[in-house]
Design a protein around this motif. Structure first.
Motif, PDB file in Angstrom:
ATOM      1  N   SER A 264      57.400  38.439   1.243  1.00  0.00           N
ATOM      2  CA  SER A 264      56.788  39.352   2.201  1.00  0.00           C
ATOM      3  C   SER A 264      55.282  39.371   2.002  1.00  0.00           C
ATOM      4  O   SER A 264      54.799  39.282   0.875  1.00  0.00           O
ATOM      5  CB  SER A 264      57.336  40.767   1.997  1.00  0.00           C
ATOM      6  OG  SER A 264      56.513  41.707   2.663  1.00  0.00           O
ATOM      7  N   PHE A 265      54.537  39.479   3.109  1.00  0.00           N
ATOM      8  CA  PHE A 265      53.075  39.576   3.028  1.00  0.00           C
ATOM      9  C   PHE A 265      52.585  40.996   3.282  1.00  0.00           C
ATOM     10  O   PHE A 265      51.399  41.225   3.480  1.00  0.00           O
ATOM     11  CB  PHE A 265      52.426  38.599   4.020  1.00  0.00           C
ATOM     12  CG  PHE A 265      52.478  37.161   3.553  1.00  0.00           C
ATOM     13  CD1 PHE A 265      51.392  36.577   2.935  1.00  0.00           C
ATOM     14  CD2 PHE A 265      53.632  36.411   3.728  1.00  0.00           C
ATOM     15  CE1 PHE A 265      51.456  35.262   2.483  1.00  0.00           C
ATOM     16  CE2 PHE A 265      53.702  35.093   3.283  1.00  0.00           C
ATOM     17  CZ  PHE A 265      52.600  34.518   2.661  1.00  0.00           C
ATOM     18  N   LYS A 266      53.534  41.940   3.287  1.00  0.00           N
ATOM     19  CA  LYS A 266      53.220  43.325   3.629  1.00  0.00           C
ATOM     20  C   LYS A 266      52.164  43.925   2.710  1.00  0.00           C
ATOM     21  O   LYS A 266      51.330  44.723   3.146  1.00  0.00           O
ATOM     22  CB  LYS A 266      54.511  44.152   3.529  1.00  0.00           C
ATOM     23  CG  LYS A 266      54.579  45.312   4.457  1.00  0.00           C
ATOM     24  CD  LYS A 266      55.991  45.861   4.610  1.00  0.00           C
ATOM     25  CE  LYS A 266      56.767  45.922   3.311  1.00  0.00           C
ATOM     26  NZ  LYS A 266      58.157  46.402   3.528  1.00  0.00           N
ATOM     27  N   ALA A 267      52.190  43.547   1.439  1.00  0.00           N
ATOM     28  CA  ALA A 267      51.242  44.127   0.487  1.00  0.00           C
ATOM     29  C   ALA A 267      49.838  43.556   0.664  1.00  0.00           C
ATOM     30  O   ALA A 267      48.875  44.093   0.144  1.00  0.00           O
ATOM     31  CB  ALA A 267      51.724  43.895  -0.944  1.00  0.00           C
ATOM     32  N   HIS A 268      49.734  42.464   1.424  1.00  0.00           N
ATOM     33  CA  HIS A 268      48.448  41.768   1.552  1.00  0.00           C
ATOM     34  C   HIS A 268      47.841  41.863   2.935  1.00  0.00           C
ATOM     35  O   HIS A 268      46.673  41.527   3.123  1.00  0.00           O
ATOM     36  CB  HIS A 268      48.614  40.287   1.188  1.00  0.00           C
ATOM     37  CG  HIS A 268      49.302  40.073  -0.115  1.00  0.00           C
ATOM     38  ND1 HIS A 268      48.667  40.222  -1.318  1.00  0.00           N
ATOM     39  CD2 HIS A 268      50.585  39.753  -0.404  1.00  0.00           C
ATOM     40  CE1 HIS A 268      49.532  39.985  -2.307  1.00  0.00           C
ATOM     41  NE2 HIS A 268      50.692  39.700  -1.770  1.00  0.00           N
ATOM     42  N   MET A 269      48.645  42.256   3.930  1.00  0.00           N
ATOM     43  CA  MET A 269      48.157  42.266   5.311  1.00  0.00           C
ATOM     44  C   MET A 269      48.523  43.596   5.962  1.00  0.00           C
ATOM     45  O   MET A 269      49.643  44.081   5.800  1.00  0.00           O
ATOM     46  CB  MET A 269      48.826  41.129   6.113  1.00  0.00           C
ATOM     47  CG  MET A 269      48.522  39.746   5.561  1.00  0.00           C
ATOM     48  SD  MET A 269      49.447  38.494   6.478  1.00  0.00           S
ATOM     49  CE  MET A 269      48.571  38.518   8.046  1.00  0.00           C
ATOM     50  N   ASN A 270      47.588  44.177   6.721  1.00  0.00           N
ATOM     51  CA  ASN A 270      47.932  45.388   7.466  1.00  0.00           C
ATOM     52  C   ASN A 270      48.645  45.004   8.775  1.00  0.00           C
ATOM     53  O   ASN A 270      48.754  43.819   9.116  1.00  0.00           O
ATOM     54  CB  ASN A 270      46.686  46.266   7.699  1.00  0.00           C
ATOM     55  CG  ASN A 270      45.628  45.565   8.548  1.00  0.00           C
ATOM     56  OD1 ASN A 270      45.966  44.773   9.429  1.00  0.00           O
ATOM     57  ND2 ASN A 270      44.371  45.851   8.269  1.00  0.00           N
ATOM     58  N   ASP A 271      49.136  46.005   9.499  1.00  0.00           N
ATOM     59  CA  ASP A 271      49.921  45.748  10.713  1.00  0.00           C
ATOM     60  C   ASP A 271      49.137  44.954  11.755  1.00  0.00           C
ATOM     61  O   ASP A 271      49.686  44.079  12.423  1.00  0.00           O
ATOM     62  CB  ASP A 271      50.393  47.067  11.332  1.00  0.00           C
ATOM     63  CG  ASP A 271      51.587  47.646  10.588  1.00  0.00           C
ATOM     64  OD1 ASP A 271      52.159  46.939   9.729  1.00  0.00           O
ATOM     65  OD2 ASP A 271      51.946  48.812  10.860  1.00  0.00           O
ATOM     66  N   ALA A 272      47.841  45.276  11.882  1.00  0.00           N
ATOM     67  CA  ALA A 272      47.020  44.585  12.885  1.00  0.00           C
ATOM     68  C   ALA A 272      46.889  43.101  12.539  1.00  0.00           C
ATOM     69  O   ALA A 272      46.968  42.239  13.426  1.00  0.00           O
ATOM     70  CB  ALA A 272      45.643  45.242  12.975  1.00  0.00           C
ATOM     71  N   ASP A 273      46.707  42.805  11.265  1.00  0.00           N
ATOM     72  CA  ASP A 273      46.580  41.406  10.836  1.00  0.00           C
ATOM     73  C   ASP A 273      47.906  40.659  11.027  1.00  0.00           C
ATOM     74  O   ASP A 273      47.923  39.497  11.450  1.00  0.00           O
ATOM     75  CB  ASP A 273      46.149  41.327   9.370  1.00  0.00           C
ATOM     76  CG  ASP A 273      44.695  41.728   9.163  1.00  0.00           C
ATOM     77  OD1 ASP A 273      43.945  41.772  10.158  1.00  0.00           O
ATOM     78  OD2 ASP A 273      44.312  42.014   8.016  1.00  0.00           O
ATOM     79  N   ILE A 274      49.009  41.323  10.688  1.00  0.00           N
ATOM     80  CA  ILE A 274      50.321  40.703  10.875  1.00  0.00           C
ATOM     81  C   ILE A 274      50.538  40.395  12.358  1.00  0.00           C
ATOM     82  O   ILE A 274      50.977  39.306  12.730  1.00  0.00           O
ATOM     83  CB  ILE A 274      51.440  41.616  10.327  1.00  0.00           C
ATOM     84  CG1 ILE A 274      51.400  41.597   8.789  1.00  0.00           C
ATOM     85  CG2 ILE A 274      52.819  41.191  10.846  1.00  0.00           C
ATOM     86  CD1 ILE A 274      52.421  42.499   8.118  1.00  0.00           C
ATOM     87  N   HIS A 275      50.195  41.359  13.207  1.00  0.00           N
ATOM     88  CA  HIS A 275      50.352  41.174  14.655  1.00  0.00           C
ATOM     89  C   HIS A 275      49.486  40.015  15.151  1.00  0.00           C
ATOM     90  O   HIS A 275      49.952  39.163  15.918  1.00  0.00           O
ATOM     91  CB  HIS A 275      49.986  42.475  15.364  1.00  0.00           C
ATOM     92  CG  HIS A 275      50.199  42.449  16.838  1.00  0.00           C
ATOM     93  ND1 HIS A 275      51.460  42.378  17.404  1.00  0.00           N
ATOM     94  CD2 HIS A 275      49.332  42.453  17.862  1.00  0.00           C
ATOM     95  CE1 HIS A 275      51.335  42.339  18.722  1.00  0.00           C
ATOM     96  NE2 HIS A 275      50.058  42.392  19.028  1.00  0.00           N
ATOM     97  N   ALA A 276      48.229  39.972  14.712  1.00  0.00           N
ATOM     98  CA  ALA A 276      47.313  38.916  15.161  1.00  0.00           C
ATOM     99  C   ALA A 276      47.802  37.539  14.706  1.00  0.00           C
ATOM    100  O   ALA A 276      47.804  36.574  15.487  1.00  0.00           O
ATOM    101  CB  ALA A 276      45.902  39.186  14.618  1.00  0.00           C
ATOM    102  N   LEU A 277      48.248  37.443  13.451  1.00  0.00           N
ATOM    103  CA  LEU A 277      48.727  36.153  12.942  1.00  0.00           C
ATOM    104  C   LEU A 277      50.023  35.744  13.643  1.00  0.00           C
ATOM    105  O   LEU A 277      50.208  34.562  13.974  1.00  0.00           O
ATOM    106  CB  LEU A 277      48.931  36.228  11.421  1.00  0.00           C
ATOM    107  CG  LEU A 277      49.436  34.948  10.748  1.00  0.00           C
ATOM    108  CD1 LEU A 277      48.525  33.764  11.045  1.00  0.00           C
ATOM    109  CD2 LEU A 277      49.583  35.148   9.251  1.00  0.00           C
ATOM    110  N   ALA A 278      50.886  36.725  13.904  1.00  0.00           N
ATOM    111  CA  ALA A 278      52.158  36.430  14.584  1.00  0.00           C
ATOM    112  C   ALA A 278      51.896  35.874  15.986  1.00  0.00           C
ATOM    113  O   ALA A 278      52.529  34.906  16.413  1.00  0.00           O
ATOM    114  CB  ALA A 278      53.018  37.694  14.660  1.00  0.00           C
TER     115      ALA A 278
END
Ligand code: HEM
Length: 53
Positions: free
Chosen positions: A29-43
């Motif tokens: 999981s990358f949850k500890a390293h990325m916030n929701d906005a970053d996860i959304h942008a990368l996705a």
């Protein structure tokens, strides 16, 4: 090579975000390293770059 070819898998953004948030199989999981906005942008980026709309 580790993990599936995303060009072949063509995951939609929700599938990429799920893998990043929760991890899957041996992918961490990358949850500890990325916030929701970053996860959304990368996705969005991965889904579009791999051919999904
Ligand atoms: C931040 C960059 C990364 C992105 C965007 C990414 C994205 C993905 C996606 C979309 C899948 C498919 C999930 C599914 O089938 O629903 C996947 C699977 C996988 N990834 Fe990643 N990944 C990343 C980094 C990594 C890293 C660093 C590793 C290894 C340490 C890794 C190892 C794997 C493995 C082994 C799978 C297959 C899991 C299974 O089906 O059992 N990924 N990844």
């Amino acid at each position: 090579m580790i993990g599936p070819s995303l060009d072949e898998l063509q995951p939609d953004a929700a599938r990429v975000a799920r893998a990043l948030r929760d991890g899957i199989g041996s992918m961490p999981s990358f949850k500890a390293h990325m916030n929701d906005a970053d996860i959304h942008a990368l996705a969005l980026y991965v889904s579009q770059a791999s051919g999904q709309k």
